[in-house]
Design a protein around this motif. Structure first.
Motif: not given
Length: 66
Positions: A6-29
């Motif tokens: 909904g935020s970046v469009g269906p074409g960028g959703a996979d990349d957005g989810v991946q970036q979210t998980l990477i950022n969350a992992h980094d923040a958890l450290t």
């Protein structure tokens, strides 16, 4: 995935989810406590979507006119 689509469009959703998980992992450290996981992840997804939109905008404005 729906929030990112909904935020970046269906074409960028996979990349957005991946970036979210990477950022969350980094923040958890860097942190020891996350009180509200869902809202915390939504905020990270929101910021990742804004960064992706900003990057797309910068790429379109930095292109040489034809």
């Amino acid at each position: 995935m729906g929030y990112c689509a909904g935020s970046v469009g269906p074409g960028g959703a996979d990349d957005g989810v991946q970036q979210t998980l990477i950022n969350a992992h980094d923040a958890l450290t860097r942190t020891t406590e996350v009180r509200h996981l869902r809202s915390w992840l939504y905020r990270i997804a929101h910021n990742a979507a804004l960064n992706a939109l900003r990057a797309a905008c910068n790429q379109s404005t930095n292109r040489d006119p034809v």
